[in-house]
Design a protein around this motif. Structure first.
Motif, PDB file in Angstrom:
ATOM      1  N   THR A  96      -7.588 -27.803  -7.410  1.00 32.92           N
ATOM      2  CA  THR A  96      -6.412 -27.478  -6.425  1.00 32.92           C
ATOM      3  C   THR A  96      -5.162 -28.722  -6.998  1.00 32.92           C
ATOM      4  O   THR A  96      -3.611 -27.566  -7.307  1.00 32.92           O
ATOM      5  N   TYR A  97      -5.374 -29.578  -7.530  1.00 39.69           N
ATOM      6  CA  TYR A  97      -4.036 -31.106  -8.224  1.00 39.69           C
ATOM      7  C   TYR A  97      -4.107 -31.185  -9.701  1.00 39.69           C
ATOM      8  O   TYR A  97      -2.823 -31.502 -10.266  1.00 39.69           O
ATOM      9  N   HIS A  98      -5.623 -30.750 -10.344  1.00 40.86           N
ATOM     10  CA  HIS A  98      -5.480 -32.121 -11.166  1.00 40.86           C
ATOM     11  C   HIS A  98      -4.801 -31.129 -12.263  1.00 40.86           C
ATOM     12  O   HIS A  98      -5.154 -29.780 -12.687  1.00 40.86           O
ATOM     13  N   ASP A  99      -4.013 -31.913 -13.264  1.00 43.59           N
ATOM     14  CA  ASP A  99      -2.739 -31.368 -14.482  1.00 43.59           C
ATOM     15  C   ASP A  99      -3.205 -31.889 -15.523  1.00 43.59           C
ATOM     16  O   ASP A  99      -2.747 -32.960 -15.592  1.00 43.59           O
ATOM     17  N   MET A 126       0.525 -35.579 -12.041  1.00 44.30           N
ATOM     18  CA  MET A 126      -0.582 -35.443 -11.294  1.00 44.30           C
ATOM     19  C   MET A 126      -2.228 -35.330 -11.675  1.00 44.30           C
ATOM     20  O   MET A 126      -1.605 -34.000 -12.555  1.00 44.30           O
ATOM     21  N   ILE A 170      -1.361 -37.706  -1.738  1.00 39.88           N
ATOM     22  CA  ILE A 170      -0.580 -36.772  -2.859  1.00 39.88           C
ATOM     23  C   ILE A 170       0.319 -36.098  -2.305  1.00 39.88           C
ATOM     24  O   ILE A 170       1.430 -36.130  -3.360  1.00 39.88           O
ATOM     25  N   ARG A 171       0.733 -35.975  -1.336  1.00 40.13           N
ATOM     26  CA  ARG A 171       1.620 -35.334  -0.265  1.00 40.13           C
ATOM     27  C   ARG A 171       2.639 -36.575  -0.830  1.00 40.13           C
ATOM     28  O   ARG A 171       4.335 -35.910  -1.117  1.00 40.13           O
ATOM     29  N   GLU A 215       3.925 -36.879  -4.421  1.00 38.93           N
ATOM     30  CA  GLU A 215       5.161 -35.815  -4.326  1.00 38.93           C
ATOM     31  C   GLU A 215       6.840 -35.987  -3.606  1.00 38.93           C
ATOM     32  O   GLU A 215       7.650 -35.565  -4.610  1.00 38.93           O
ATOM     33  N   ASP A 253      -5.505 -35.710   0.310  1.00 33.65           N
ATOM     34  CA  ASP A 253      -4.338 -34.553   0.127  1.00 33.65           C
ATOM     35  C   ASP A 253      -2.883 -35.388   0.625  1.00 33.65           C
ATOM     36  O   ASP A 253      -1.958 -34.862   0.640  1.00 33.65           O
TER      37      ASP A 253
END
Length: 454
Positions: A191-194, A201, A143-144, A147, A140
């Motif tokens: 939580t994050y996979h699109d 992401m 990942i932050r 973004e 995370d």
């Protein structure tokens, strides 16, 4: 829906194919609506108005580059004295103890530095392999950073579970429990996979290497990834030491070992693949398994020369990666493209790899390896990810007979323009999404503290 017009490019290169299939459009441009390209062609054939208009006069414009392997946290440990002249296994053993001091803020800061470098070098999509999680570090944290800086990101939830006490390479204090690894990987995916087109992401499942995880974790990771429909990634066939390890512990070469565990297929890409025989090259092509080529790291560590020409000729999907910034000491993807061309030629064949093929590897090849059909080329329906470099710079003087070639043959440059997902992130060579000076100061402080064990 917001619109964007790019016009007046000296040359726009679509990378829709190779040779005649690769459209090169003088005085070219494109029009995008809602971050998706809707028109590509001569400026005269495009709309004259848009919400945002970019004048690319004097520039060559091409799809954004795609980096398919990195270790962003390693920007903190570049050129450490005791790791400067070591082969892979010794290099890792020196650095594991340093990386054991990583903190969440160190992960975040180093990710910002590495991603900024990548963006300035022409990268618009990056995959990173984070496999070490001491002191409550999490994926995370990077990942932050992605973004915040505006990078299209495909982070790999890496892992190490086989410590020294069980015959692995990493010290026991930097490995994780396998049940926790799988549990946290599920959390990260959920939580994050699109999975949608044009996603900013996507998550990848990525046990680190044959010498740092168990066969059981490799199998269970593959099953987990496929249950969620996400990609798989790991290191493979990087060095002779790895080959010897696999033969001793598993009774087979690295590729056969990976194949037995379900780690070949169109949803898998391996990094390095330096030590492949003819049958293994053929297996990569037939299975659709991707290869990430990291030439600078392979040279830096003395690992060898990957058989890229053979892989391409066999029909394998091959992409580029900068690898970790402690084995490359740079995050410049355009420089990596140049190294890829030169390294394939160094054994005596000046036709081993062309500039256009290297750009293909850095664009279309990267998209293929990451399992994406929405990036990597400038055509209708693709994401508005593109870069521009001025051709009137000193470094390209005398090299404009083929405007694409100097990007590879001449000294690697930073881009003058970069657009990611329809948003301008670099303009006039300046990164717009981040203040670099305070970041560099903070990063250097963190780097010194980490090296001193503070």
């Amino acid at each position: 829906m917001p619109t964007l017009l790019l016009k007046n490019a000296e040359l726009l290169v679509t990378m829709e194919g190779l040779g005649e299939a690769n459209r090169r459009i003088p005085d070219g441009g494109l029009f995008a609506r809602d971050n998706v390209i809707t028109q590509v062609g001569p400026t005269s054939a495009l709309p004259v108005e848009a919400d945002q208009v970019l004048d690319a006069s004097g520039m060559i414009v091409l799809p954004g580059l795609i980096n398919t392997h990195h270790h962003l946290y390693q920007t903190l440990t570049r050129a450490l004295p005791h790791a400067q002249d070591a082969p892979l296994f010794k290099w890792l053993q020196v650095l594991y103890d340093v990386w054991a001091g990583l903190t969440p803020e160190a992960i975040h800061t180093s990710a910002l530095v590495g991603l900024a470098e990548l963006m300035l070098s022409g990268c618009t999509t990056a995959s990173d392999h984070l496999y070490i999680y001491p002191n409550n570090c999490r994926i995370d944290d990077e990942i932050r950073a992605a973004e915040e800086i505006g990078m299209r990101f495909q982070p790999c939830r890496g892992s190490m579970s086989l410590g020294e006490s069980e015959g692995g390479l990493p010290p026991d204090e930097v490995i994780e429990d396998e049940d926790f690894i799988l549990q946290d990987t599920r959390r990260v995916i959920e939580t994050y996979h699109d999975p949608d087109p044009y996603a900013m992401m996507r998550i990848v499942v990525a046990p680190c290497s044959p010498f740092s995880v168990t066969p059981e974790l490799m199998r269970e990771s593959a099953e987990l990834a496929r249950s969620y429909g996400v990609m798989l990634h790991t290191h493979l066939a990087e060095t002779k030491d790895e080959e010897a390890f696999c033969l001793e512990h598993f009774g087979r070469r690295p590729v056969a070992y990976a194949d037995d565990l379900g780690w070949m297929g169109a949803d898998v890409w391996h990094v390095h693949c330096v030590h492949l025989n003819e049958e293994e090259v053929k297996r990569f092509a037939e299975s659709g398994t991707g290869v990430c080529h990291c030439p600078s790291s392979n040279m830096r560590l003395g690992s060898g020369i990957a058989p890229i020409r053979a892989l391409l000729d066999a029909g394998a999907n091959v992409a580029l990666g900068v690898d970790g910034s402690a084995s490359n000491d740079s995050s410049h993807l355009l420089a990596e493209a140049r190294m890829a061309l030169l390294l394939q030629r160094v054994t005596g064949d000046p036709t081993a790899l062309s500039a256009e093929e290297v750009v293909w590897m850095g664009t279309r090849g990267g998209a293929q390896v990451l399992g994406r059909d929405d990036i990597g080329q400038l055509s209708v329906g693709k994401a508005a990810d593109f870069i521009g470099l001025r051709l009137d710079r000193l470094d390209y003087a005398g090299a404009l007979h083929d405007p694409l070639a100097p990007l590879i043959f001449c000294h690697p440059q930073r881009v003058d323009l970069s657009v990611i997902n329809g948003k301008v992130v670099i303009e006039d060579g300046r990164l717009l999404t981040l203040e670099l000076e305070p970041l560099i100061e903070q990063h250097n402080r963190t780097s010194h503290m980490l090296a001193r064990g503070e």
